[in-house]
Write a protein that holds these residues in place. Structure first.
Motif, PDB file in Angstrom:
ATOM      1  N   ILE A  83     -12.478   4.466 -15.000  1.00 39.60           N
ATOM      2  CA  ILE A  83     -12.612   4.171 -13.577  1.00 39.60           C
ATOM      3  C   ILE A  83     -11.389   3.416 -13.060  1.00 39.60           C
ATOM      4  O   ILE A  83     -10.870   3.713 -11.974  1.00 39.60           O
ATOM      5  N   TRP A  84     -10.894   2.457 -13.848  1.00 38.43           N
ATOM      6  CA  TRP A  84      -9.718   1.700 -13.417  1.00 38.43           C
ATOM      7  C   TRP A  84      -8.503   2.617 -13.236  1.00 38.43           C
ATOM      8  O   TRP A  84      -7.802   2.543 -12.224  1.00 38.43           O
ATOM      9  N   VAL A  85      -8.262   3.468 -14.212  1.00 36.48           N
ATOM     10  CA  VAL A  85      -7.109   4.380 -14.126  1.00 36.48           C
ATOM     11  C   VAL A  85      -7.283   5.329 -12.943  1.00 36.48           C
ATOM     12  O   VAL A  85      -6.353   5.554 -12.158  1.00 36.48           O
ATOM     13  N   GLY A  86      -8.481   5.885 -12.796  1.00 38.60           N
ATOM     14  CA  GLY A  86      -8.740   6.792 -11.683  1.00 38.60           C
ATOM     15  C   GLY A  86      -8.636   6.099 -10.338  1.00 38.60           C
ATOM     16  O   GLY A  86      -8.138   6.683  -9.357  1.00 38.60           O
ATOM     17  N   PHE A  87      -9.090   4.850 -10.258  1.00 41.63           N
ATOM     18  CA  PHE A  87      -9.030   4.094  -9.005  1.00 41.63           C
ATOM     19  C   PHE A  87      -7.584   3.838  -8.593  1.00 41.63           C
ATOM     20  O   PHE A  87      -7.229   3.952  -7.404  1.00 41.63           O
ATOM     21  N   ILE A  88      -6.737   3.497  -9.559  1.00 43.05           N
ATOM     22  CA  ILE A  88      -5.318   3.282  -9.258  1.00 43.05           C
ATOM     23  C   ILE A  88      -4.679   4.579  -8.750  1.00 43.05           C
ATOM     24  O   ILE A  88      -3.928   4.585  -7.762  1.00 43.05           O
ATOM     25  N   ALA A  89      -4.988   5.704  -9.412  1.00 43.01           N
ATOM     26  CA  ALA A  89      -4.445   6.991  -8.982  1.00 43.01           C
ATOM     27  C   ALA A  89      -4.956   7.362  -7.592  1.00 43.01           C
ATOM     28  O   ALA A  89      -4.209   7.896  -6.760  1.00 43.01           O
ATOM     29  N   LEU A  90      -6.241   7.072  -7.318  1.00 44.91           N
ATOM     30  CA  LEU A  90      -6.804   7.377  -6.003  1.00 44.91           C
ATOM     31  C   LEU A  90      -6.150   6.512  -4.920  1.00 44.91           C
ATOM     32  O   LEU A  90      -5.893   6.992  -3.808  1.00 44.91           O
ATOM     33  N   THR A  91      -5.849   5.255  -5.247  1.00 51.06           N
ATOM     34  CA  THR A  91      -5.151   4.380  -4.308  1.00 51.06           C
ATOM     35  C   THR A  91      -3.768   4.948  -3.979  1.00 51.06           C
ATOM     36  O   THR A  91      -3.353   4.975  -2.809  1.00 51.06           O
ATOM     37  N   LEU A  92      -3.062   5.426  -5.016  1.00 50.93           N
ATOM     38  CA  LEU A  92      -1.752   6.054  -4.788  1.00 50.93           C
ATOM     39  C   LEU A  92      -1.895   7.323  -3.950  1.00 50.93           C
ATOM     40  O   LEU A  92      -1.068   7.605  -3.076  1.00 50.93           O
ATOM     41  N   SER A  93      -2.939   8.090  -4.213  1.00 50.00           N
ATOM     42  CA  SER A  93      -3.155   9.327  -3.467  1.00 50.00           C
ATOM     43  C   SER A  93      -3.359   9.048  -1.980  1.00 50.00           C
ATOM     44  O   SER A  93      -2.734   9.687  -1.117  1.00 50.00           O
ATOM     45  N   ILE A  94      -4.226   8.088  -1.679  1.00 45.84           N
ATOM     46  CA  ILE A  94      -4.481   7.754  -0.269  1.00 45.84           C
ATOM     47  C   ILE A  94      -3.232   7.146   0.366  1.00 45.84           C
ATOM     48  O   ILE A  94      -2.873   7.471   1.502  1.00 45.84           O
ATOM     49  N   GLY A  95      -2.548   6.276  -0.383  1.00 49.05           N
ATOM     50  CA  GLY A  95      -1.339   5.644   0.142  1.00 49.05           C
ATOM     51  C   GLY A  95      -0.241   6.646   0.454  1.00 49.05           C
ATOM     52  O   GLY A  95       0.373   6.601   1.536  1.00 49.05           O
ATOM     53  N   THR A  96       0.011   7.570  -0.468  1.00 43.91           N
ATOM     54  CA  THR A  96       1.048   8.583  -0.212  1.00 43.91           C
ATOM     55  C   THR A  96       0.620   9.535   0.898  1.00 43.91           C
ATOM     56  O   THR A  96       1.463  10.040   1.647  1.00 43.91           O
ATOM     57  N   GLY A  97      -0.679   9.769   1.028  1.00 44.70           N
ATOM     58  CA  GLY A  97      -1.156  10.604   2.132  1.00 44.70           C
ATOM     59  C   GLY A  97      -0.893   9.958   3.482  1.00 44.70           C
ATOM     60  O   GLY A  97      -0.449  10.617   4.429  1.00 44.70           O
ATOM     61  N   VAL A  98      -1.150   8.648   3.566  1.00 46.03           N
ATOM     62  CA  VAL A  98      -0.914   7.915   4.819  1.00 46.03           C
ATOM     63  C   VAL A  98       0.576   7.919   5.175  1.00 46.03           C
ATOM     64  O   VAL A  98       0.964   8.102   6.335  1.00 46.03           O
ATOM     65  N   VAL A  99       1.420   7.725   4.151  1.00 46.92           N
ATOM     66  CA  VAL A  99       2.860   7.593   4.398  1.00 46.92           C
ATOM     67  C   VAL A  99       3.526   8.936   4.668  1.00 46.92           C
ATOM     68  O   VAL A  99       4.350   9.061   5.591  1.00 46.92           O
ATOM     69  N   PHE A 100       3.165   9.956   3.877  1.00 50.52           N
ATOM     70  CA  PHE A 100       3.954  11.194   3.895  1.00 50.52           C
ATOM     71  C   PHE A 100       3.290  12.368   4.628  1.00 50.52           C
ATOM     72  O   PHE A 100       3.992  13.308   5.007  1.00 50.52           O
ATOM     73  N   MET A 101       1.978  12.334   4.808  1.00 47.97           N
ATOM     74  CA  MET A 101       1.337  13.425   5.543  1.00 47.97           C
ATOM     75  C   MET A 101       1.513  13.178   7.041  1.00 47.97           C
ATOM     76  O   MET A 101       1.434  12.041   7.515  1.00 47.97           O
ATOM     77  N   GLN A 102       1.742  14.241   7.795  1.00 44.54           N
ATOM     78  CA  GLN A 102       2.034  14.084   9.222  1.00 44.54           C
ATOM     79  C   GLN A 102       0.863  13.493   9.995  1.00 44.54           C
ATOM     80  O   GLN A 102       1.026  12.615  10.813  1.00 44.54           O
ATOM     81  N   ASP A 103      -0.344  13.970   9.737  1.00 42.06           N
ATOM     82  CA  ASP A 103      -1.533  13.467  10.436  1.00 42.06           C
ATOM     83  C   ASP A 103      -2.739  13.665   9.527  1.00 42.06           C
ATOM     84  O   ASP A 103      -3.333  14.739   9.501  1.00 42.06           O
TER      85      ASP A 103
END
Length: 267
Positions: free
Chosen positions: A181-201
């Protein structure tokens, strides 16, 4: 060798490896055999080649439902085999490998459902990669949680056979669950973070369901980890929140793609 034939080879290798582990579990053998590892590595290699071919070997990149479905199982299997170097997760292979065989065949022989992407920026690629890692690890956690729930139920009924004879002790199973869960949670945090930064909308009409459900899953896992380390939540609460969070997360991606591509037929 044709791509279809290679897909059948990969599926047969996965089924053979799952069969070997099933026999080992029925014989109450806690060790993982070298033959199983060799077969699993060959299956994973074929799976990786097929995934690369199905997604990238076109005029563009095909991120359709069946292609991503296979990619996620590739990530799950790779994560599980890597984890086997430290933790006894081999009984998960009995469930994972038959599903992987189906994923490989459908991805290779199934229809194209998504539109081709001709250019994927680096930031978006990082978002996709971290998303696949998060989905893979947290799906492993959900399967681990299901086994933990069954093991806990047997202990409460004082049934000493069945799962209790082939799984590690309950405390170790619980520790492995929270490591995943810890490893997956960190990866999910990166996924949401990169989505906010790099996805247009990320709240565009075709992405809003994925975004909202992904954030909801992140909140569930954050609450679970907080409750574990501050309130001492144990197996039953962990199982319920892990399965719920993983289900929400899978609906966020595969569910939305399923509706858009297979029901509404929009790439």
């Amino acid at each position: 060798m044709s791509i279809a034939f290679l897909a059948f080879i990969a599926a047969l290798l996965y089924l053979a490896a799952a069969g070997l582990q099933l026999v080992s579990a029925l014989q109450h053998n806690g060790n993982i055999s070298r033959s199983l590892i060799v077969i699993a590595v060959f299956a994973l290699g074929c799976h990786a080649f097929l995934t690369w071919h199905n997604i990238f070997d076109h005029d563009g990149m095909d991120f359709g439902f069946f292609r991503i479905f296979s990619l996620i199982f590739l990530g799950i299997n790779a994560a599980c085999l890597l984890a086997l170097t430290k933790r006894p997760l081999q009984n998960l292979l009995i469930i994972l490998f038959p599903l992987s065989a189906v994923a490989v065949l459908i991805s290779t022989l199934g229809p194209d459902t998504g539109a081709l992407e001709h250019r994927v920026p680096l930031g978006v690629a990082a978002h996709i990669g971290s998303s696949v890692v998060a989905y893979s690890i947290l799906t492993l956690a959900a399967i681990q949680a299901a086994l933990l729930a069954a093991q806990d139920a047997q202990l409460k009924r004082r049934q000493m056979g069945g799962l209790l004879s082939v799984l590690p002790p309950l405390q170790l199973m619980e520790s492995m669950l929270f490591e995943l869960i810890w490893v997956g949670f960190i990866a999910l945090t990166l996924s949401i973070g990169t989505g906010v930064v790099f996805m247009q909308d990320i709240f565009a009409q075709h992405l809003v369901h994925k975004t909202v459900l992904s954030i909801a899953a992140w909140i569930l896992f954050a609450v679970l980890l907080w409750g574990r380390y501050w309130l001492g939540w144990r197996s039953q609460t962990a199982v319920r929140l892990t399965v719920t969070g993983s289900t929400v997360l899978m609906l966020a991606f595969l569910g939305s793609k399923l509706v858009l591509e297979l029901v509404l037929e929009r790439g």
